[in-house]
Design a protein around this motif. Structure first.
Motif, mmCIF file in Angstrom:
data_model
loop_
_atom_site.group_PDB
_atom_site.id
_atom_site.type_symbol
_atom_site.label_atom_id
_atom_site.label_comp_id
_atom_site.label_asym_id
_atom_site.label_seq_id
_atom_site.Cartn_x
_atom_site.Cartn_y
_atom_site.Cartn_z
ATOM 1 N N GLY A 93 27.136 -23.071 45.408
ATOM 2 C CA GLY A 93 27.899 -22.942 44.167
ATOM 3 C C GLY A 93 27.241 -22.011 43.178
ATOM 4 O O GLY A 93 27.874 -21.111 42.620
ATOM 5 N N TYR A 94 25.940 -22.223 42.965
ATOM 6 C CA TYR A 94 25.213 -21.331 42.077
ATOM 7 C C TYR A 94 25.198 -19.902 42.620
ATOM 8 O O TYR A 94 25.218 -18.930 41.872
ATOM 9 C CB TYR A 94 23.775 -21.819 41.884
ATOM 10 N N GLY A 95 25.176 -19.788 43.950
ATOM 11 C CA GLY A 95 25.120 -18.475 44.573
ATOM 12 C C GLY A 95 26.341 -17.622 44.314
ATOM 13 O O GLY A 95 26.255 -16.395 44.297
ATOM 14 N N ILE A 96 27.509 -18.257 44.121
ATOM 15 C CA ILE A 96 28.714 -17.473 43.828
ATOM 16 C C ILE A 96 28.942 -17.338 42.318
ATOM 17 O O ILE A 96 29.957 -16.795 41.890
ATOM 18 C CB ILE A 96 29.968 -18.082 44.484
ATOM 19 N N GLY A 97 28.007 -17.851 41.530
ATOM 20 C CA GLY A 97 28.120 -17.690 40.087
ATOM 21 C C GLY A 97 28.831 -18.806 39.368
ATOM 22 O O GLY A 97 29.137 -18.685 38.177
ATOM 23 N N ALA A 98 29.135 -19.915 40.063
ATOM 24 C CA ALA A 98 29.785 -21.042 39.401
ATOM 25 C C ALA A 98 28.799 -21.695 38.432
ATOM 26 O O ALA A 98 27.663 -21.985 38.798
ATOM 27 C CB ALA A 98 30.255 -22.065 40.421
ATOM 28 N N THR A 99 29.238 -21.889 37.203
ATOM 29 C CA THR A 99 28.398 -22.540 36.205
ATOM 30 C C THR A 99 29.093 -23.751 35.600
ATOM 31 O O THR A 99 28.549 -24.399 34.714
ATOM 32 C CB THR A 99 28.035 -21.560 35.070
ATOM 33 N N SER A 100 30.307 -24.032 36.047
ATOM 34 C CA SER A 100 31.068 -25.149 35.509
ATOM 35 C C SER A 100 31.896 -25.757 36.627
ATOM 36 O O SER A 100 32.033 -25.194 37.713
ATOM 37 C CB SER A 100 31.978 -24.683 34.365
ATOM 38 N N THR A 101 32.450 -26.936 36.338
ATOM 39 C CA THR A 101 33.261 -27.620 37.334
ATOM 40 C C THR A 101 34.614 -27.982 36.735
ATOM 41 O O THR A 101 34.708 -28.210 35.527
ATOM 42 C CB THR A 101 32.557 -28.907 37.803
ATOM 43 N N PRO A 102 35.668 -28.016 37.557
ATOM 44 C CA PRO A 102 35.659 -27.625 38.960
ATOM 45 C C PRO A 102 35.784 -26.109 39.110
ATOM 46 O O PRO A 102 36.375 -25.440 38.268
ATOM 47 C CB PRO A 102 36.914 -28.308 39.509
ATOM 48 N N SER A 103 35.211 -25.577 40.171
ATOM 49 C CA SER A 103 35.397 -24.183 40.551
ATOM 50 C C SER A 103 35.935 -24.163 41.970
ATOM 51 O O SER A 103 35.547 -24.996 42.787
ATOM 52 C CB SER A 103 34.081 -23.416 40.462
ATOM 53 N N PHE A 104 36.820 -23.225 42.257
ATOM 54 C CA PHE A 104 37.495 -23.198 43.552
ATOM 55 C C PHE A 104 37.448 -21.806 44.176
ATOM 56 O O PHE A 104 37.373 -20.803 43.465
ATOM 57 C CB PHE A 104 38.979 -23.577 43.390
ATOM 58 N N LEU A 105 37.548 -21.795 45.496
ATOM 59 C CA LEU A 105 37.808 -20.568 46.251
ATOM 60 C C LEU A 105 38.996 -20.853 47.156
ATOM 61 O O LEU A 105 39.012 -21.876 47.852
ATOM 62 C CB LEU A 105 36.605 -20.171 47.104
ATOM 63 N N ILE A 106 39.985 -19.973 47.134
ATOM 64 C CA ILE A 106 41.120 -20.098 48.035
ATOM 65 C C ILE A 106 41.181 -18.828 48.867
ATOM 66 O O ILE A 106 41.599 -17.774 48.384
ATOM 67 C CB ILE A 106 42.444 -20.330 47.276
ATOM 68 N N ASN A 107 40.712 -18.917 50.098
ATOM 69 C CA ASN A 107 40.593 -17.745 50.977
ATOM 70 C C ASN A 107 39.909 -16.584 50.266
ATOM 71 O O ASN A 107 40.325 -15.426 50.375
ATOM 72 C CB ASN A 107 41.957 -17.315 51.503
ATOM 73 N N GLY A 108 38.849 -16.903 49.521
ATOM 74 C CA GLY A 108 38.076 -15.872 48.849
ATOM 75 C C GLY A 108 38.552 -15.517 47.462
ATOM 76 O O GLY A 108 37.975 -14.640 46.820
ATOM 77 N N ARG A 109 39.554 -16.204 46.953
ATOM 78 C CA ARG A 109 40.033 -15.964 45.587
ATOM 79 C C ARG A 109 39.405 -17.010 44.660
ATOM 80 O O ARG A 109 39.660 -18.205 44.819
ATOM 81 C CB ARG A 109 41.548 -16.064 45.500
ATOM 82 N N PRO A 110 38.574 -16.611 43.691
ATOM 83 C CA PRO A 110 37.960 -17.591 42.785
ATOM 84 C C PRO A 110 38.935 -18.076 41.715
ATOM 85 O O PRO A 110 39.678 -17.284 41.133
ATOM 86 C CB PRO A 110 36.794 -16.824 42.158
ATOM 87 N N ILE A 111 38.945 -19.377 41.496
ATOM 88 C CA ILE A 111 39.743 -20.006 40.444
ATOM 89 C C ILE A 111 38.830 -21.003 39.742
ATOM 90 O O ILE A 111 38.153 -21.801 40.389
ATOM 91 C CB ILE A 111 40.978 -20.729 41.009
ATOM 92 N N ALA A 112 38.793 -20.961 38.433
ATOM 93 C CA ALA A 112 37.905 -21.844 37.678
ATOM 94 C C ALA A 112 38.705 -22.778 36.787
ATOM 95 O O ALA A 112 39.643 -22.366 36.111
ATOM 96 C CB ALA A 112 36.936 -21.027 36.833
#
Length: 282
Positions: free
Chosen positions: A212-231
């Protein structure tokens, strides 16, 4: 971007490793910037109001805002006890979440069940959970407990109990976690307690957290949908549009591949026929 006056900035329990985003490639650095662009209201554990972000807008172009490096983070492990849906589903939604996060609970109660019914049940979607505890010791304990429940195939039942309305307000002390496990139907509570305190649980949670930290997520929830980030706990329509776009892209890719395979097969057949015709002519 304007912020709601009710938004609260929080400090994660662990600091992200500065080297991690680079390991996933340059595209992930941009995605990380998107996920970290705003201190999302999703980080406020006692303020589960609606959140919004232009980051979550899904363009008509199914390739817009999609990062192939992030799509590769889907594990697609048929034995993953913290996942649901077919391992070969065309769309994978990865969720990075904390059991003390109010918005995570909102997503779990208000949005996820409909996605399961509409997309998981028909084989379109797979949901993969990543423990991303950022609110301290109780968050970490709940994450390990959820993993432990999963070892007895009761992760999603524990997930539902921990995210029930008013559940997080009761805290996640040891006795409370055991009560949630009992509510979730975990058969062997002694094993559950041992598993939750094990090094294997800590390692599994740590692996998810570092990703999670590796993709830059700093808050929750954070999502990936087939590589599309949604926060953030976005409206259901945001997830529906992202899933539909990803499914359509997957269908188009598969159709193109099938068409090429057919062409190659036909070409091989024609070559053999031509070779046979030549033999007859001799």
């Amino acid at each position: 971007m304007p912020k709601s006056s009710s938004a609260r900035k929080t400090t994660p329990a662990r600091k992200p490793s500065s080297r991690k985003p680079v390991l996933y490639g340059a595209g992930v650095v941009l995605a990380a910037a998107l996920l970290g662009y705003v201190s999302y209201q999703a980080t406020a554990p006692d303020d589960p109001g609606p959140s919004s972000s232009s980051v979550a807008d899904v363009a008509a172009d199914p390739d817009a805002g999609v990062y192939p490096e992030l799509a590769k983070l889907a594990r697609r492990d048929a034995g993953d006890k913290l996942a649901q849906g077919r391992a070969d589903a065309p769309v994978v939604l990865i969720e990075y979440a904390d059991f003390k996060c109010g918005y995570c609970g909102k997503f779990a109660r208000d949005t996820e069940p409909a996605l399961v019914k509409k997309y998981v049940d028909n084989g379109t979607l797979r949901i993969e959970w990543r423990n991303f505890p950022i609110f301290g010791a109780e968050s970490e304990a709940a994450a390990r407990a959820a993993w432990a429940a999963g070892q007895q195939n009761r992760f999603w039942q524990f997930h539902a109990a921990a995210y029930a309305e008013g559940a997080k307000e009761k805290g996640f002390g040891k006795d409370r976690l055991k009560a949630l496990a009992r509510e979730a139907g975990v058969a062997d509570l002694d094993r559950f307690a041992r598993d939750a305190d094990s090094s294997a649980a800590s390692a599994a949670v740590g692996k998810d957290q570092e990703q999670g930290y590796g993709i830059g997520a700093t808050s929750t929830p954070s999502f990936l949908i087939n590589g599309r980030p949604i926060a953030g706990a976005q409206p259901a329509e945001t997830f529906t549009r992202a899933i539909e776009a990803a499914a359509e892209k997957a269908r188009s890719t598969e159709d193109a591949k099938s068409g090429q395979d057919d062409k190659d097969t036909e070409g091989g057949r024609d070559g053999k026929n031509a070779e046979g015709a030549g033999d007859d002519a001799e």
